[in-house]
Design an enzyme around this catalytic site. Structure first.
Site, short mmCIF file in Angstrom:
data_model
loop_
_atom_site.label_atom_id
_atom_site.label_comp_id
_atom_site.label_asym_id
_atom_site.label_seq_id
_atom_site.Cartn_x
_atom_site.Cartn_y
_atom_site.Cartn_z
N HIS A 90 -2.16 -5.37 1.50
CA HIS A 90 -3.44 -6.05 1.28
C HIS A 90 -3.15 -7.48 0.88
O HIS A 90 -2.16 -7.75 0.21
CB HIS A 90 -4.24 -5.39 0.14
N ASN B 267 -2.11 0.49 6.64
CA ASN B 267 -1.68 -0.79 7.20
C ASN B 267 -0.82 -1.63 6.26
O ASN B 267 -0.83 -2.86 6.32
CB ASN B 267 -2.87 -1.56 7.78
N LYS C 206 0.82 -1.21 0.00
CA LYS C 206 0.00 0.00 0.00
C LYS C 206 0.87 1.28 0.00
O LYS C 206 2.08 1.23 0.25
CB LYS C 206 -0.95 -0.03 1.21
N ARG D 3 2.42 -6.16 9.21
CA ARG D 3 1.69 -5.01 9.74
C ARG D 3 2.22 -4.57 11.10
O ARG D 3 2.30 -3.37 11.39
CB ARG D 3 0.19 -5.31 9.78
N GLU E 36 -9.60 -10.86 -7.55
CA GLU E 36 -8.62 -9.77 -7.40
C GLU E 36 -7.43 -9.94 -8.35
O GLU E 36 -6.93 -8.96 -8.89
CB GLU E 36 -8.15 -9.71 -5.95
N THR F 74 -5.60 -6.81 10.65
CA THR F 74 -5.92 -5.57 9.95
C THR F 74 -5.44 -4.35 10.72
O THR F 74 -4.86 -3.42 10.15
CB THR F 74 -7.45 -5.46 9.74
N TYR G 109 -12.32 -2.42 -3.93
CA TYR G 109 -12.89 -2.57 -2.59
C TYR G 109 -14.42 -2.49 -2.59
O TYR G 109 -15.01 -2.10 -1.58
CB TYR G 109 -12.30 -1.51 -1.65
P1 RTP Z 1 -7.21 -5.70 3.13
O1 RTP Z 1 -8.51 -6.04 2.44
O2 RTP Z 1 -6.70 -4.33 2.78
O3 RTP Z 1 -6.19 -6.77 2.94
O4 RTP Z 1 -7.44 -5.66 4.70
P2 RTP Z 1 -8.22 -6.73 5.58
O5 RTP Z 1 -8.74 -7.85 4.73
O6 RTP Z 1 -7.31 -7.10 6.71
O7 RTP Z 1 -9.41 -5.85 6.13
P3 RTP Z 1 -10.83 -5.53 5.48
O8 RTP Z 1 -11.87 -5.83 6.49
O9 RTP Z 1 -10.96 -6.18 4.13
O10 RTP Z 1 -10.78 -3.96 5.28
C1 RTP Z 1 -10.15 -3.36 4.18
C2 RTP Z 1 -9.34 -2.18 4.64
O11 RTP Z 1 -10.23 -1.18 5.14
C3 RTP Z 1 -9.65 -0.52 6.24
N1 RTP Z 1 -10.49 -0.67 7.41
N2 RTP Z 1 -10.73 0.30 8.21
N3 RTP Z 1 -11.70 1.88 10.34
C4 RTP Z 1 -12.05 0.61 10.27
O12 RTP Z 1 -12.76 0.08 11.09
C5 RTP Z 1 -11.53 -0.17 9.16
N4 RTP Z 1 -11.80 -1.44 8.95
C6 RTP Z 1 -11.12 -1.75 7.82
C7 RTP Z 1 -8.30 -1.15 6.51
O13 RTP Z 1 -7.30 -0.34 5.93
C8 RTP Z 1 -8.39 -2.48 5.79
O14 RTP Z 1 -7.12 -2.91 5.37
MG MG Z 2 -9.88 -7.50 3.00
#
Ligand code: RTP
Ligand code: MG
Length: 141
Positions: free
Chosen positions: A117, A114, A11, A104, A128, A93, A51
């Site tokens: 991805h 973070n 990222k 991370r 993806e 995350t 996303y």
């Molecule tokens: P990613 O898709 O980026 O690999 O991350 P992830 O699976 O660990 O988390 P995901 O639930 O898919 O969320 C995508 C990205 O959104 C941001 N996020 N912010 N503020 C919040 O509560 C929140 N929750 C998620 C994070 O940057 C996350 O990587």
């Molecule tokens: Mg995700």
């Protein structure tokens, strides 16, 4: 054990910190191979489409803004159980909750910035990978 492919993104925060090589090294040391990669500046439309599953979430706008704030490295990792292996290397995350030694925990500053991805399932990996790469751009061993 299954040979899998997963979509990984370094990222904008990690690219800005100049730690692309250190992150790639973790994938390689874990036995994952980079079989496709490119550095790109995502457009708003491209980031929103990527996303799309989070479209209704309160953090969606910030997420898209962050992902378009600078260049990213988009890549396909291949290896045994690559999807879960990559998620394990990434850590939680929220970097505050990420296990010590994960990408991370070591490189991310916040839940927004973070560092990486990774696809979270076989279905999302398939979607993806093809969102960013054509078959011809993936270099099979
Ligand atoms: P990613 O898709 O980026 O690999 O991350 P992830 O699976 O660990 O988390 P995901 O639930 O898919 O969320 C995508 C990205 O959104 C941001 N996020 N912010 N503020 C919040 O509560 C929140 N929750 C998620 C994070 O940057 C996350 O990587
Ligand atoms: Mg995700």
């Amino acid at each position: 054990m299954a040979l899998e492919r997963t979509l990984s993104i370094i990222k904008p925060d990690a690219v800005a910190k100049n730690v692309i090589g250190e992150i790639e090294s973790r994938f390689e040391k874990a036995g994952l191979r980079i079989v496709a990669m490119k550095m790109v500046q995502l457009s708003q439309e491209k980031a929103e489409g990527f996303y799309a599953e989070h479209k209704e979430r309160p953090f969606f706008k910030d997420l898209v803004e962050f992902m378009t704030s600078g260049p990213v490295v988009v890549q396909v990792l291949e290896g045994e159980n690559a999807i879960l292996a990559n998620r394990d290397l990434m850590g939680a995350t929220n970097p505050k909750e990420a296990d010590a030694g994960t990408i991370r925990a070591d490189f991310a500053d916040s839940i927004d910035a973070n560092a990486v991805h990774g696809s979270d399932s076989a279905a999302s990996a398939e979607r993806e990978v093809s969102y960013f790469f054509s078959d011809e751009e993936i270099c099979a061993r």
